[in-house]
Motif scaffolding. Structure first.
Motif, PDB file in Angstrom:
ATOM      1  N   LYS A 116      -1.268   1.513  -1.208  1.00  0.00           N
ATOM      2  CA  LYS A 116      -2.473   2.343  -1.121  1.00  0.00           C
ATOM      3  C   LYS A 116      -2.210   3.602  -0.291  1.00  0.00           C
ATOM      4  O   LYS A 116      -2.596   4.708  -0.658  1.00  0.00           O
ATOM      5  CB  LYS A 116      -3.586   1.521  -0.469  1.00  0.00           C
ATOM      6  CG  LYS A 116      -4.975   1.876  -0.938  1.00  0.00           C
ATOM      7  CD  LYS A 116      -5.931   0.778  -0.506  1.00  0.00           C
ATOM      8  CE  LYS A 116      -7.376   1.128  -0.759  1.00  0.00           C
ATOM      9  NZ  LYS A 116      -8.234   0.081  -0.170  1.00  0.00           N
ATOM     10  N   LYS A 117      -1.532   3.423   0.839  1.00  0.00           N
ATOM     11  CA  LYS A 117      -1.306   4.551   1.751  1.00  0.00           C
ATOM     12  C   LYS A 117       0.048   5.222   1.540  1.00  0.00           C
ATOM     13  O   LYS A 117       0.371   6.190   2.225  1.00  0.00           O
ATOM     14  CB  LYS A 117      -1.434   4.084   3.201  1.00  0.00           C
ATOM     15  CG  LYS A 117      -2.793   3.453   3.485  1.00  0.00           C
ATOM     16  CD  LYS A 117      -3.229   3.649   4.917  1.00  0.00           C
ATOM     17  CE  LYS A 117      -4.697   3.283   5.093  1.00  0.00           C
ATOM     18  NZ  LYS A 117      -5.049   2.853   6.447  1.00  0.00           N
ATOM     19  N   LYS A 118       0.856   4.669   0.623  1.00  0.00           N
ATOM     20  CA  LYS A 118       2.170   5.242   0.288  1.00  0.00           C
ATOM     21  C   LYS A 118       3.069   5.378   1.517  1.00  0.00           C
ATOM     22  O   LYS A 118       3.759   6.380   1.713  1.00  0.00           O
ATOM     23  CB  LYS A 118       2.003   6.619  -0.381  1.00  0.00           C
ATOM     24  CG  LYS A 118       1.098   6.625  -1.607  1.00  0.00           C
ATOM     25  CD  LYS A 118       1.856   7.112  -2.821  1.00  0.00           C
ATOM     26  CE  LYS A 118       1.056   7.230  -4.090  1.00  0.00           C
ATOM     27  NZ  LYS A 118       0.108   6.170  -4.395  1.00  0.00           N
ATOM     28  N   LYS A 119       3.077   4.332   2.342  1.00  0.00           N
ATOM     29  CA  LYS A 119       3.808   4.359   3.595  1.00  0.00           C
ATOM     30  C   LYS A 119       4.131   2.932   4.030  1.00  0.00           C
ATOM     31  O   LYS A 119       3.246   2.070   3.956  1.00  0.00           O
ATOM     32  CB  LYS A 119       2.884   5.007   4.636  1.00  0.00           C
ATOM     33  CG  LYS A 119       3.530   5.785   5.723  1.00  0.00           C
ATOM     34  CD  LYS A 119       2.429   6.489   6.514  1.00  0.00           C
ATOM     35  CE  LYS A 119       2.960   6.916   7.852  1.00  0.00           C
ATOM     36  NZ  LYS A 119       1.972   7.627   8.656  1.00  0.00           N
ATOM     37  N   PRO A 120       5.373   2.661   4.492  1.00  0.00           N
ATOM     38  CA  PRO A 120       5.708   1.306   4.926  1.00  0.00           C
ATOM     39  C   PRO A 120       4.962   0.891   6.205  1.00  0.00           C
ATOM     40  O   PRO A 120       4.660   1.728   7.052  1.00  0.00           O
ATOM     41  CB  PRO A 120       7.215   1.373   5.209  1.00  0.00           C
ATOM     42  CG  PRO A 120       7.706   2.586   4.515  1.00  0.00           C
ATOM     43  CD  PRO A 120       6.555   3.544   4.482  1.00  0.00           C
TER      44      PRO A 120
END
Ligand code: URA
Length: 174
Positions: free
Chosen positions: A39-43
């Motif tokens: 959803k946030k495009k971040k690990p």
């Protein structure tokens, strides 16, 4: 980022790129993104991320000290990444690990430990009791995956201890 050639998960969602400073002497390697990460495009922005960031702070590290990537860049379907997915994603992981001369690679969990060492027999529970592994990417420090610590809070100090060890190698003795 693009899907890797041969990615078995390309129909299920996007590939999530790394976060942090590519030139950082410390790289953390997780397993694979979850729902929040997609959803946030971040690990590490979900529940495991909450555990990780608290442990990072407790170990005297800051987000600015770190580069963070995953063994597999896509969210696995149905659940844990298969060996074939890790293999398909290996070139992408190697690129992340080789972005600068690393001093320390922290393997968060057994999937990451196997992905960075290439040794499919290793497990973090045993491996973290021994010395770091010398690899072409730098010294690999095995530790518990934060999602495991989420299920077993009593193991939290082990994660903090290992991150502190990584910090000592990279920022003091490194
Ligand atoms: N989020 C990630 O990015 N990787 C994990 O391994 C777990 C949660």
């Amino acid at each position: 980022i693009d899907h890797c050639p041969g990615c078995p998960y390309r129909e299920f969602g996007p590939a999530i790129g790394p976060r942090g400073d590519r030139k950082s002497p410390i790289v953390l390697v997780g397993e694979a993104p979850g729902a929040k990460e997609v959803k946030k495009k971040k690990p590490f922005v979900g529940p495991a991320g909450d555990v990780l960031w608290k442990a990072v702070a407790e170990a005297g590290l800051h987000e600015a000290d770190l580069f963070i990537t995953n063994s597999v860049a896509c969210r696995p379907h149905p659940a844990r990444p298969r060996v074939g997915a890790i293999r398909a994603c290996q070139g992408r992981l190697a690129k992340d690990l080789g972005a600068s001369p690393r001093l320390v690679v922290v393997a968060l969990g057994t999937t990451a430990l196997r992905a960075v060492t290439g040794d499919s027999q290793l497990g973090v529970t045993e491996a973290r009791r021994g010395p770091p592994f010398l690899t072409r990417w730098g010294l690999v420090v095995p530790t518990l995956h934060p999602a495991r610590v989420l299920r077993r809070p009593s193991e939290r100090p082990l994660l903090v201890e290992d991150l502190r060890r990584a910090r000592d190698i990279a920022l003091h003795r490194g």
